[in-house]
Design a protein around this motif. Structure first.
Motif, short mmCIF file in Angstrom:
data_model
loop_
_atom_site.label_atom_id
_atom_site.label_comp_id
_atom_site.label_asym_id
_atom_site.label_seq_id
_atom_site.Cartn_x
_atom_site.Cartn_y
_atom_site.Cartn_z
N LEU A 126 -1.36 -39.95 -9.32
CA LEU A 126 -1.32 -40.10 -10.71
C LEU A 126 0.19 -40.61 -11.00
O LEU A 126 0.39 -41.04 -12.18
CB LEU A 126 -1.58 -38.58 -11.10
N PRO A 131 -6.43 -42.67 -13.82
CA PRO A 131 -6.50 -41.67 -13.22
C PRO A 131 -7.66 -41.36 -12.33
O PRO A 131 -7.53 -41.04 -11.17
CB PRO A 131 -6.33 -40.60 -14.22
N ALA A 148 -6.85 -43.85 -9.32
CA ALA A 148 -5.46 -44.02 -8.86
C ALA A 148 -5.26 -43.92 -7.43
O ALA A 148 -4.40 -44.46 -6.89
CB ALA A 148 -4.55 -42.65 -9.51
N THR A 171 0.36 -43.34 -13.88
CA THR A 171 0.49 -42.78 -15.24
C THR A 171 2.07 -42.73 -15.75
O THR A 171 2.46 -42.40 -17.01
CB THR A 171 0.06 -41.24 -15.45
#
Length: 526
Positions: free
Chosen positions: A423, A472, A475, A427
């Motif tokens: 993540l 996500p 990921a 992100t």
């Protein structure tokens, strides 16, 4: 067949070019000096640390009358560690360290972790504490604490996790109350604190996350404190071990429940900025845990190779059977890839600091979650294959293969689970530049070995999906794909530097690299 030390020396000198890096920074480190440090670390790991590895596992750490006892031989072993000056290898010279590159520390850490992961976890955490304090302590705090930690006379811990606050530190409840003398008093419980209490050193400095009175909810209300086990006047601080966890592996390392009952502490850094400061220690620890994964893979490989070369079945040693040879080849390839990928990340840290390179800083940030997750996953897989090579003997504890698997299994979990690393990659790290740096790394990989082209193109094709709403979900598989491509490039670079690795390169490109394509396609599928 090359050894781990041989490959580390090759990686440091000819692949990440540590002599050239240090020369460019005006702090030249000769190739022969690099080799001498690695050879001595290898000797120390093999002769001093490794022999007691299974003994420590069987004895474990013990809690007796409120005191934690490490395995008996750890005390003299730690004395040898301190006497050899290993703790201060990469620590700042201003505080008693040797100021050597982090990449060299990474090599030492791998060799020692392979010898005994439980023991080496203690100095690993102390090095992280040094890293944090060197950047966030006041000059007075640094003067009082860093020489003790750098010398190894004290050890350091990181106290983050609480029963209700694991990966989600915003739920943290530990609190700090002001004292009349300007210091603070800590109250609360921390769990999963590695080496939180022990008998190897007189003192331990606990780095603790807690909330100030009136702090806002969430992660923005967290501050960082330092609380020693022993106070300057010799009194025991109000911090104690409330119990030890009974774990699957790393039995020699005490994993403590720590109770803070008004412990005297000092604030580190600015109020409410504790999590940002703690990330200095956490990021160092994440790279180090990636190295632990490599170390466990290396130990599993060495044991499996020795066993397979001597175990006879059907009139020949089992390493001559195709399936056993396949398993050994995979262990060899992934361990080499992880080793060199970890060195590349460590060298990026050195370039960022010694050469003040923003590009190296960005590269380090991108590589850190990949090294932590990919290298530890490969370490577990190598350990599992090691058990398989040993057959029924591997499933029995006496052979030692099972212990490697038990020890290795924690690495994908602690210091941020590998899912959290994935993540972080999709992100936080990718959005910083829209994936531009990753595209650069993929292009560099193809230049090293054109055979990487299809896999690199598939990973690049997945970048827009990872930057979108589906990031996500895919990921973990995306991070895995990145690791396979970048790992392939590192093995190809090793083969270019030393033809002894040509067969390993060919096996990686032919058998293992297709996993990058499958992982990237799975990531895009959501």
């Amino acid at each position: 067949m090359t050894t781990a030390a041989d490959d580390l020396i090759l990686g440091l000198i000819r692949i990440v070019d540590l002599p050239g890096l240090t020369a460019a920074a005006g702090q030249p480190l000769a190739a022969e000096d690099i080799e001498a440090v690695v050879r001595e670390a290898d000797r120390f790991a093999r002769e001093a640390i490794a022999p007691g590895w299974q003994t420590a596992d069987r004895a474990g750490a013990r809690l007796e009358n409120g005191l934690v006892r490490a395995p008996e031989h750890y005390l003299p072993l730690y004395g040898q560690w301190v006497e050899g000056g290993w703790q201060g290898l990469a620590a700042p010279e201003a505080h008693g360290g040797q100021g050597l590159p982090h990449a060299l520390w990474s090599a030492v850490l791998e060799l020692c972790s392979a010898a005994d992961m439980s023991f080496t976890l203690c100095p690993l955490l102390t090095a992280g504490a040094v890293e944090l304090l060197a950047h966030h302590a006041t000059p007075d705090q640094a003067e009082r604490w860093l020489p003790e930690l750098v010398a190894g006379r004290w050890t350091g811990t990181m106290c983050l996790t609480e029963p209700q606050a694991g990966s989600d530190l915003s739920r943290l409840r530990a609190r700090a109350e002001p004292a009349p003398d300007g210091s603070w008093r800590l109250f609360g419980q921390k769990i999963f604190i590695s080496w939180g209490e022990h008998d190897l050193t007189e003192n331990t400095l606990h780095l603790v996350l807690a909330r100030l009175p009136g702090a806002e909810a969430g992660s923005r209300g967290i501050s960082l404190f330092a609380a020693p086990r022993l106070l300057p006047d010799g009194r025991r601080n109000a911090v104690s071990c409330g119990g030890l966890e009974h774990k699957m592996g790393i039995h020699g390392s005490p994993t403590c429940i720590m109770l803070f009952d008004g412990a005297e502490a000092e604030l580190i850094g600015a109020p409410h900025r504790g999590l940002q400061a703690m990330f200095a220690m956490m990021n160092a620890a994440r790279l180090a845990v990636g190295v632990q994964g490599v170390g466990q893979g290396a130990r599993a490989l060495a044991m499996a190779e020795t066993f397979a070369a001597t175990r006879e079945q059907g009139g020949k040693t089992i390493d001559q059977y195709p399936d056993v040879a396949r398993m050994l080849a995979e262990m060899r390839a992934t361990t080499l890839a992880g080793r060199l990928l970890a060195l590349e990340a460590a060298a990026s840290l050195d370039r960022a600091r010694l050469l003040k390179s923003p590009e190296a800083e960005a590269r380090l940030a991108l590589l850190t979650p990949i090294v932590k997750a990919w290298c530890t996953d490969r370490g577990v897989e190598a350990a599992s294959l090691g058990v398989q090579v040993h057959g029924g003997m591997g499933f029995c504890e006496d052979a030692g293969a099972a212990q490697i698997l038990r020890d290795a299994r924690i690495a994908p979990i602690y210091e941020g689970t590998n899912g959290i690393q994935a993540l972080d990659l999709v992100t936080r790290k990718l959005p910083r530049d829209g994936g531009a740096l990753l595209r650069t790394l993929l292009a560099e990989a193809v230049l090293v070995a054109p055979a990487i082209g299809q896999a690199a193109a598939t990973v690049e094709q997945a970048i827009p999906a990872m930057l979108g709403a589906g990031g996500p979900v895919g990921a973990s598989r995306f991070l895995d794909a990145c690791g396979w491509v970048l790992g392939a490039a590192m093995v190809a670079r090793a083969a270019a530097a030393d033809p002894a690795h040509a067969a390993t390169r060919d096996i990686f490109l032919r058998r293992l690299l297709p996993r990058a394509i499958a992982a990237a396609e799975e990531a895009m599928a959501g």
